[in-house]
Design a protein around this motif. Structure first.
Motif, PDB file in Angstrom:
ATOM      1  N   LEU A 128     -45.210  12.972  81.568  1.00 12.80           N
ATOM      2  CA  LEU A 128     -45.680  11.717  80.848  1.00 12.80           C
ATOM      3  C   LEU A 128     -45.445  11.964  79.185  1.00 12.80           C
ATOM      4  O   LEU A 128     -45.159  11.231  78.693  1.00 12.80           O
ATOM      5  CB  LEU A 128     -46.896  11.385  81.409  1.00 12.80           C
ATOM      6  N   MET A 129     -45.964  13.228  78.860  1.00 14.92           N
ATOM      7  CA  MET A 129     -46.116  13.230  77.641  1.00 14.92           C
ATOM      8  C   MET A 129     -44.795  13.561  76.939  1.00 14.92           C
ATOM      9  O   MET A 129     -44.477  13.271  75.788  1.00 14.92           O
ATOM     10  CB  MET A 129     -46.694  14.713  77.226  1.00 14.92           C
ATOM     11  N   ALA A 130     -43.594  14.088  77.764  1.00 16.01           N
ATOM     12  CA  ALA A 130     -42.376  14.189  77.295  1.00 16.01           C
ATOM     13  C   ALA A 130     -41.773  12.718  76.935  1.00 16.01           C
ATOM     14  O   ALA A 130     -40.999  12.162  76.082  1.00 16.01           O
ATOM     15  CB  ALA A 130     -41.366  14.664  78.111  1.00 16.01           C
ATOM     16  N   ALA A 131     -42.164  11.642  77.923  1.00 14.44           N
ATOM     17  CA  ALA A 131     -41.722  10.282  77.560  1.00 14.44           C
ATOM     18  C   ALA A 131     -42.246   9.603  76.447  1.00 14.44           C
ATOM     19  O   ALA A 131     -41.695   8.823  75.680  1.00 14.44           O
ATOM     20  CB  ALA A 131     -42.056   9.504  78.988  1.00 14.44           C
ATOM     21  N   VAL A 132     -43.773  10.132  76.332  1.00 10.96           N
ATOM     22  CA  VAL A 132     -44.377   9.678  75.233  1.00 10.96           C
ATOM     23  C   VAL A 132     -43.633  10.121  73.880  1.00 10.96           C
ATOM     24  O   VAL A 132     -43.505   9.333  72.805  1.00 10.96           O
ATOM     25  CB  VAL A 132     -45.706   9.936  75.219  1.00 10.96           C
ATOM     26  N   HIS A 133     -43.300  11.356  73.689  1.00  7.38           N
ATOM     27  CA  HIS A 133     -42.410  11.747  72.569  1.00  7.38           C
ATOM     28  C   HIS A 133     -41.292  11.122  72.239  1.00  7.38           C
ATOM     29  O   HIS A 133     -41.057  10.785  71.357  1.00  7.38           O
ATOM     30  CB  HIS A 133     -42.568  13.298  72.669  1.00  7.38           C
ATOM     31  N   ARG A 134     -40.533  10.741  73.460  1.00  9.08           N
ATOM     32  CA  ARG A 134     -39.334  10.359  73.413  1.00  9.08           C
ATOM     33  C   ARG A 134     -39.330   8.861  72.971  1.00  9.08           C
ATOM     34  O   ARG A 134     -38.792   8.274  72.112  1.00  9.08           O
ATOM     35  CB  ARG A 134     -38.446  10.234  74.748  1.00  9.08           C
ATOM     36  N   TYR A 135     -40.310   8.142  73.489  1.00  9.32           N
ATOM     37  CA  TYR A 135     -40.733   6.655  72.957  1.00  9.32           C
ATOM     38  C   TYR A 135     -40.920   6.622  71.630  1.00  9.32           C
ATOM     39  O   TYR A 135     -40.277   5.806  70.944  1.00  9.32           O
ATOM     40  CB  TYR A 135     -41.882   6.200  73.930  1.00  9.32           C
ATOM     41  N   PHE A 136     -41.665   7.550  70.955  1.00  8.43           N
ATOM     42  CA  PHE A 136     -42.055   7.608  69.365  1.00  8.43           C
ATOM     43  C   PHE A 136     -40.672   7.691  68.914  1.00  8.43           C
ATOM     44  O   PHE A 136     -40.462   6.977  67.883  1.00  8.43           O
ATOM     45  CB  PHE A 136     -43.148   8.520  69.184  1.00  8.43           C
ATOM     46  N   ASP A 137     -40.049   8.795  69.292  1.00  8.84           N
ATOM     47  CA  ASP A 137     -38.854   9.339  68.349  1.00  8.84           C
ATOM     48  C   ASP A 137     -37.898   7.899  68.463  1.00  8.84           C
ATOM     49  O   ASP A 137     -37.064   7.542  67.511  1.00  8.84           O
ATOM     50  CB  ASP A 137     -38.076  10.196  69.200  1.00  8.84           C
ATOM     51  N   GLU A 138     -37.537   7.272  69.427  1.00  6.16           N
ATOM     52  CA  GLU A 138     -36.524   6.473  69.791  1.00  6.16           C
ATOM     53  C   GLU A 138     -36.836   4.887  69.362  1.00  6.16           C
ATOM     54  O   GLU A 138     -36.075   4.277  68.991  1.00  6.16           O
ATOM     55  CB  GLU A 138     -35.875   6.317  71.379  1.00  6.16           C
ATOM     56  N   VAL A 139     -38.116   4.526  69.554  1.00  6.59           N
ATOM     57  CA  VAL A 139     -38.646   3.415  69.253  1.00  6.59           C
ATOM     58  C   VAL A 139     -39.627   3.187  67.999  1.00  6.59           C
ATOM     59  O   VAL A 139     -39.126   2.274  67.228  1.00  6.59           O
ATOM     60  CB  VAL A 139     -39.405   2.724  70.518  1.00  6.59           C
ATOM     61  N   LEU A 140     -40.239   3.701  67.610  1.00  3.87           N
ATOM     62  CA  LEU A 140     -41.124   3.953  66.648  1.00  3.87           C
ATOM     63  C   LEU A 140     -40.958   4.359  65.555  1.00  3.87           C
ATOM     64  O   LEU A 140     -40.926   3.922  64.231  1.00  3.87           O
ATOM     65  CB  LEU A 140     -42.624   4.226  66.925  1.00  3.87           C
ATOM     66  N   ALA A 141     -40.239   5.777  65.407  1.00  9.74           N
ATOM     67  CA  ALA A 141     -39.926   6.593  64.520  1.00  9.74           C
ATOM     68  C   ALA A 141     -39.125   5.731  63.209  1.00  9.74           C
ATOM     69  O   ALA A 141     -39.315   5.844  61.918  1.00  9.74           O
ATOM     70  CB  ALA A 141     -39.187   7.704  64.830  1.00  9.74           C
ATOM     71  N   PRO A 142     -38.134   4.932  63.727  1.00  9.55           N
ATOM     72  CA  PRO A 142     -37.445   4.221  62.459  1.00  9.55           C
ATOM     73  C   PRO A 142     -38.224   3.200  61.789  1.00  9.55           C
ATOM     74  O   PRO A 142     -37.756   2.801  60.523  1.00  9.55           O
ATOM     75  CB  PRO A 142     -36.111   3.303  63.414  1.00  9.55           C
ATOM     76  N   VAL A 143     -39.327   2.801  62.257  1.00  9.32           N
ATOM     77  CA  VAL A 143     -39.933   1.838  61.722  1.00  9.32           C
ATOM     78  C   VAL A 143     -41.468   2.327  61.157  1.00  9.32           C
ATOM     79  O   VAL A 143     -42.465   1.636  60.955  1.00  9.32           O
ATOM     80  CB  VAL A 143     -40.261   0.596  62.431  1.00  9.32           C
ATOM     81  N   TRP A 144     -41.750   3.549  61.427  1.00 11.59           N
ATOM     82  CA  TRP A 144     -43.113   4.371  61.182  1.00 11.59           C
ATOM     83  C   TRP A 144     -43.686   4.060  59.681  1.00 11.59           C
ATOM     84  O   TRP A 144     -44.727   3.914  59.656  1.00 11.59           O
ATOM     85  CB  TRP A 144     -43.002   5.747  61.635  1.00 11.59           C
ATOM     86  N   SER A 145     -42.642   4.247  58.778  1.00 12.17           N
ATOM     87  CA  SER A 145     -43.336   3.861  57.517  1.00 12.17           C
ATOM     88  C   SER A 145     -43.562   2.456  57.016  1.00 12.17           C
ATOM     89  O   SER A 145     -44.775   1.970  56.717  1.00 12.17           O
ATOM     90  CB  SER A 145     -42.119   4.191  56.276  1.00 12.17           C
ATOM     91  N   GLN A 146     -43.062   1.324  58.071  1.00 10.90           N
ATOM     92  CA  GLN A 146     -43.335  -0.113  57.906  1.00 10.90           C
ATOM     93  C   GLN A 146     -44.604  -0.166  58.552  1.00 10.90           C
ATOM     94  O   GLN A 146     -45.477  -0.933  58.116  1.00 10.90           O
ATOM     95  CB  GLN A 146     -42.182  -0.813  58.387  1.00 10.90           C
ATOM     96  N   LEU A 147     -44.904   0.576  59.688  1.00  9.19           N
ATOM     97  CA  LEU A 147     -46.046   0.448  60.442  1.00  9.19           C
ATOM     98  C   LEU A 147     -47.273   0.959  59.746  1.00  9.19           C
ATOM     99  O   LEU A 147     -48.461   0.592  59.727  1.00  9.19           O
ATOM    100  CB  LEU A 147     -46.026   1.261  61.913  1.00  9.19           C
ATOM    101  N   THR A 148     -46.975   1.996  59.111  1.00  7.28           N
ATOM    102  CA  THR A 148     -48.073   2.756  57.948  1.00  7.28           C
ATOM    103  C   THR A 148     -48.445   1.759  57.011  1.00  7.28           C
ATOM    104  O   THR A 148     -49.566   1.454  56.656  1.00  7.28           O
ATOM    105  CB  THR A 148     -47.544   3.718  57.461  1.00  7.28           C
ATOM    106  N   LEU A 149     -47.418   1.144  56.309  1.00  3.88           N
ATOM    107  CA  LEU A 149     -47.601   0.125  55.260  1.00  3.88           C
ATOM    108  C   LEU A 149     -48.617  -1.016  55.859  1.00  3.88           C
ATOM    109  O   LEU A 149     -49.360  -1.573  55.059  1.00  3.88           O
ATOM    110  CB  LEU A 149     -46.199  -0.382  54.603  1.00  3.88           C
ATOM    111  N   THR A 150     -48.149  -1.546  57.035  1.00  2.00           N
ATOM    112  CA  THR A 150     -49.006  -2.684  57.621  1.00  2.00           C
ATOM    113  C   THR A 150     -50.417  -2.279  57.771  1.00  2.00           C
ATOM    114  O   THR A 150     -51.308  -2.830  57.446  1.00  2.00           O
ATOM    115  CB  THR A 150     -48.146  -3.141  58.973  1.00  2.00           C
ATOM    116  N   HIS A 151     -50.537  -1.043  58.218  1.00  4.17           N
ATOM    117  CA  HIS A 151     -51.782  -0.518  58.391  1.00  4.17           C
ATOM    118  C   HIS A 151     -52.756  -0.589  57.188  1.00  4.17           C
ATOM    119  O   HIS A 151     -53.944  -0.827  56.782  1.00  4.17           O
ATOM    120  CB  HIS A 151     -51.923   0.930  59.184  1.00  4.17           C
ATOM    121  N   ARG A 152     -52.124   0.115  56.341  1.00  2.00           N
ATOM    122  CA  ARG A 152     -52.833   0.354  54.803  1.00  2.00           C
ATOM    123  C   ARG A 152     -52.882  -1.014  54.081  1.00  2.00           C
ATOM    124  O   ARG A 152     -53.967  -1.228  53.492  1.00  2.00           O
ATOM    125  CB  ARG A 152     -51.922   1.535  54.028  1.00  2.00           C
TER     126      ARG A 152
END
Length: 327
Positions: A128-152
């Motif tokens: 499960l943890m390996a799948a979580v890590h891959r999900y972050f890398d493949e789905v969220l990492a490309p837009v992480w700065s955008q998500l961070t700016l949304t939060h802030r």
């Protein structure tokens, strides 16, 4: 419906999460993007999630498609990185894993892998943890700065609401599914309960992947966690010209953008990420600090840097609170 009675000590300790939690966000996103209606609002992310479906299949099988998720999968600690969040989950006592997953799986068909996860089988937890890590890398990492700016950006907007209108104004405007009837906070969530604050306060998390309803976590000895839906801050249409680089210079713009990424940003780390010398990274950080775009402090033998509200708004591309964040 959850009714949460907040005492004076809780009301005095309302605060926002400092930034998105990488693992918690990945867990929520993996569920939210399985809902066709919600996925339609985020087509690019939904397409990435679909492309990653083969390598993250364990997430779809081991977590329900909607509704309640086990609390241990959205930890308070481990906010600095995906690896830190995963370590926090691995440290969960076996008894808690079993109790929370038993409740989560109550309305799901049994399977060998689900039974093994309920028993806190290390092999299945690793899967499960390996799948979580891959999900972050493949789905969220490309837009992480955008998500961070949304939060802030959202937090800065709510901070201004608090400054103008106090606690009543803040709690009244969080989300249509959250109603403040002093001293009761009514939350239309996935479960029902009558709760009381424990004096540790309320930790507010604006969550683009919270789903249709706010989510509430009530830990022992910690603040009540309230994750409520917001919209992702959309980027302006891209052009061949980088206006931020024109304003600040290419390297300085790269340093500023790097500070919107997850993690602890020391001068050494900035130099490595941006590809400049440590002395050059230090000079760029000093210039950005003098302009009020970042703050810095000495921590041990390193200098750590982070965005100020002005830096957040400059990266967001608009000095006004984005209306898309108020949903």
């Amino acid at each position: 419906m959850i009714t949460l009675r907040l005492g004076p000590a809780d009301l005095a300790r309302i605060r926002f999460g400092s930034r998105p939690h990488p693992v918690g966000t990945a867990i929520l996103a993996s569920q939210t993007l399985r809902d066709p209606a919600l996925a339609a609002r985020m087509p690019d992310l939904a397409a990435r999630a679909q492309a990653a479906s083969a390598s993250t299949a364990a997430l779809r099988h081991l977590l329900p498609a909607r509704g309640l998720l086990p609390d241990f999968l959205t930890p308070y600690s481990g906010i600095d990185s995906v690896a830190a969040g995963i370590e926090s989950i691995r440290a969960t006592p076996r008894r808690r894993i079993t109790a929370e997953l038993t409740e989560t799986y109550a309305n799901l068909p049994p399977s060998l892998w689900r039974r093994r996860l309920v028993a806190a089988d290390p092999e299945v937890l690793d899967l499960l943890m390996a799948a979580v890590h891959r999900y972050f890398d493949e789905v969220l990492a490309p837009v992480w700065s955008q998500l961070t700016l949304t939060h802030r950006s959202h937090v800065e907007h709510r901070a201004r609401t608090y400054a103008r209108c106090g606690v009543d104004g803040l709690l009244s405007e969080l989300h249509p599914a959250i109603r403040w009837r002093p001293p009761i906070l009514e939350i239309d969530s996935w479960w029902s309960a009558e709760l009381s604050g424990n004096g540790e306060g309320l930790l507010l998390i604006p969550g683009p992947f919270a789903g249709l309803r706010p989510r509430v976590l009530v830990p022992a000895g910690g603040p009540v966690l309230l994750v409520y839906p917001v919209q992702i801050l959309t980027k302006r249409a891209s052009t061949s010209i980088d206006p931020l680089a024109q304003l600040l210079g290419g390297t300085r713009a790269a340093v500023l953008r790097q500070l919107a990424e997850p993690g602890r940003h020391t001068t050494t780390e900035l130099s490595r990420r941006v590809g400049v010398s440590i002395s050059s990274a230090s000079e760029h950080a000093a210039a950005l600090r003098a302009a009020g775009l970042i703050d810095s402090e000495r921590s041990g033998g390193a200098k750590v840097h982070w965005l100020t509200p002005l830096g957040v708004h400059l990266l967001a591309g608009d000095v006004r609170p984005p209306t898309g964040l108020l949903g």
